[in-house]
Design a protein around this motif. Structure first.
Motif, PDB file in Angstrom:
ATOM      1  N   ALA A  22      -4.108  -0.092  10.713  1.00  0.00           N
ATOM      2  CA  ALA A  22      -3.211   1.048  10.946  1.00  0.00           C
ATOM      3  C   ALA A  22      -1.744   0.640  10.780  1.00  0.00           C
ATOM      4  O   ALA A  22      -1.340  -0.470  11.134  1.00  0.00           O
ATOM      5  CB  ALA A  22      -3.424   1.600  12.351  1.00  0.00           C
ATOM      6  N   LEU A  23      -0.963   1.560  10.205  1.00  0.00           N
ATOM      7  CA  LEU A  23       0.476   1.346  10.086  1.00  0.00           C
ATOM      8  C   LEU A  23       1.121   1.444  11.466  1.00  0.00           C
ATOM      9  O   LEU A  23       0.706   2.243  12.302  1.00  0.00           O
ATOM     10  CB  LEU A  23       1.086   2.390   9.153  1.00  0.00           C
ATOM     11  CG  LEU A  23       0.593   2.384   7.703  1.00  0.00           C
ATOM     12  CD1 LEU A  23       1.249   3.516   6.929  1.00  0.00           C
ATOM     13  CD2 LEU A  23       0.863   1.047   7.044  1.00  0.00           C
ATOM     14  N   SER A  28       7.363   0.008   9.504  1.00  0.00           N
ATOM     15  CA  SER A  28       8.474   0.826   8.999  1.00  0.00           C
ATOM     16  C   SER A  28       9.795   0.095   9.175  1.00  0.00           C
ATOM     17  O   SER A  28      10.634   0.075   8.258  1.00  0.00           O
ATOM     18  CB  SER A  28       8.520   2.169   9.732  1.00  0.00           C
ATOM     19  OG  SER A  28       7.357   2.914   9.441  1.00  0.00           O
ATOM     20  N   THR A  48       2.900   1.738   3.160  1.00  0.00           N
ATOM     21  CA  THR A  48       1.532   2.183   2.896  1.00  0.00           C
ATOM     22  C   THR A  48       0.538   1.035   3.034  1.00  0.00           C
ATOM     23  O   THR A  48       0.907  -0.131   2.861  1.00  0.00           O
ATOM     24  CB  THR A  48       1.402   2.814   1.500  1.00  0.00           C
ATOM     25  OG1 THR A  48       0.095   3.365   1.345  1.00  0.00           O
ATOM     26  CG2 THR A  48       1.674   1.815   0.392  1.00  0.00           C
ATOM     27  N   HIS A  49      -0.691   1.393   3.348  1.00  0.00           N
ATOM     28  CA  HIS A  49      -1.807   0.438   3.283  1.00  0.00           C
ATOM     29  C   HIS A  49      -2.861   0.947   2.310  1.00  0.00           C
ATOM     30  O   HIS A  49      -3.979   0.457   2.263  1.00  0.00           O
ATOM     31  CB  HIS A  49      -2.391   0.128   4.658  1.00  0.00           C
ATOM     32  CG  HIS A  49      -2.932   1.298   5.408  1.00  0.00           C
ATOM     33  ND1 HIS A  49      -3.922   2.114   4.936  1.00  0.00           N
ATOM     34  CD2 HIS A  49      -2.601   1.780   6.620  1.00  0.00           C
ATOM     35  CE1 HIS A  49      -4.193   3.045   5.827  1.00  0.00           C
ATOM     36  NE2 HIS A  49      -3.392   2.872   6.859  1.00  0.00           N
ATOM     37  N   ASP A  51      -4.283   4.047   2.091  1.00  0.00           N
ATOM     38  CA  ASP A  51      -4.808   5.350   2.492  1.00  0.00           C
ATOM     39  C   ASP A  51      -3.715   6.225   3.099  1.00  0.00           C
ATOM     40  O   ASP A  51      -3.603   7.393   2.779  1.00  0.00           O
ATOM     41  CB  ASP A  51      -5.951   5.190   3.495  1.00  0.00           C
ATOM     42  CG  ASP A  51      -7.185   4.568   2.866  1.00  0.00           C
ATOM     43  OD1 ASP A  51      -7.474   4.867   1.686  1.00  0.00           O
ATOM     44  OD2 ASP A  51      -7.861   3.773   3.544  1.00  0.00           O
ATOM     45  N   ASP A  52      -2.939   5.668   4.004  1.00  0.00           N
ATOM     46  CA  ASP A  52      -1.834   6.390   4.639  1.00  0.00           C
ATOM     47  C   ASP A  52      -0.522   5.906   4.049  1.00  0.00           C
ATOM     48  O   ASP A  52      -0.361   4.714   3.763  1.00  0.00           O
ATOM     49  CB  ASP A  52      -1.814   6.153   6.149  1.00  0.00           C
ATOM     50  CG  ASP A  52      -3.057   6.680   6.835  1.00  0.00           C
ATOM     51  OD1 ASP A  52      -3.566   7.739   6.402  1.00  0.00           O
ATOM     52  OD2 ASP A  52      -3.516   6.037   7.790  1.00  0.00           O
ATOM     53  N   THR A  53       0.413   6.827   3.890  1.00  0.00           N
ATOM     54  CA  THR A  53       1.722   6.507   3.333  1.00  0.00           C
ATOM     55  C   THR A  53       2.790   7.237   4.127  1.00  0.00           C
ATOM     56  O   THR A  53       2.644   8.416   4.430  1.00  0.00           O
ATOM     57  CB  THR A  53       1.812   6.929   1.853  1.00  0.00           C
ATOM     58  OG1 THR A  53       0.781   6.246   1.121  1.00  0.00           O
ATOM     59  CG2 THR A  53       3.164   6.590   1.258  1.00  0.00           C
ATOM     60  N   VAL A  54       3.858   6.516   4.439  1.00  0.00           N
ATOM     61  CA  VAL A  54       5.007   7.090   5.130  1.00  0.00           C
ATOM     62  C   VAL A  54       6.222   6.899   4.238  1.00  0.00           C
ATOM     63  O   VAL A  54       6.467   5.798   3.729  1.00  0.00           O
ATOM     64  CB  VAL A  54       5.243   6.396   6.491  1.00  0.00           C
ATOM     65  CG1 VAL A  54       6.468   6.957   7.179  1.00  0.00           C
ATOM     66  CG2 VAL A  54       4.024   6.517   7.374  1.00  0.00           C
ATOM     67  N   GLU A  63      11.616  10.132   8.726  1.00  0.00           N
ATOM     68  CA  GLU A  63      10.632  10.438   7.697  1.00  0.00           C
ATOM     69  C   GLU A  63      11.231  11.405   6.684  1.00  0.00           C
ATOM     70  O   GLU A  63      11.899  12.370   7.053  1.00  0.00           O
ATOM     71  CB  GLU A  63       9.372  11.031   8.316  1.00  0.00           C
ATOM     72  CG  GLU A  63       8.240  11.141   7.329  1.00  0.00           C
ATOM     73  CD  GLU A  63       6.907  11.472   7.962  1.00  0.00           C
ATOM     74  OE1 GLU A  63       5.967  11.729   7.203  1.00  0.00           O
ATOM     75  OE2 GLU A  63       6.794  11.458   9.205  1.00  0.00           O
TER      76      GLU A  63
END
Length: 74
Positions: A22-23, A28, A48-49, A51-54, A63
């Motif tokens: 998990a991020l 960040s 990002t990893h 799957d999830d991107t910020v 954000e």
């Protein structure tokens, strides 16, 4: 990590993390610290990893939520 350059200017720092983990806010902060060391500063940090991107605004650390997914918004 990757620095994206467009027309000779930094556009974004990509902070890439291991898939399946998990991020975190620390991820960040790490990307933002890299981006803030550059001159001129890239306007965006992407964390990002896979799957999830910020997407973050470098200056504010907030954000980034564009009105559209178009190239023009970027």
């Amino acid at each position: 990590d990757i620095l994206v350059i467009h027309d000779g200017k930094p556009l974004a720092v990509l902070e890439l993390k291991r898939a399946g983990i998990a991020l975190t806010p620390e991820d960040s902060e790490q990307g933002l610290s890299y981006a803030r060391m550059l001159h001129p500063q890239p306007p965006l940090v992407v964390v990002t990893h896979g799957d999830d991107t910020v997407l973050l605004e470098t200056h504010s650390g907030q954000e980034w939520k564009p009105e559209s997914a178009s190239e023009g918004a970027l």
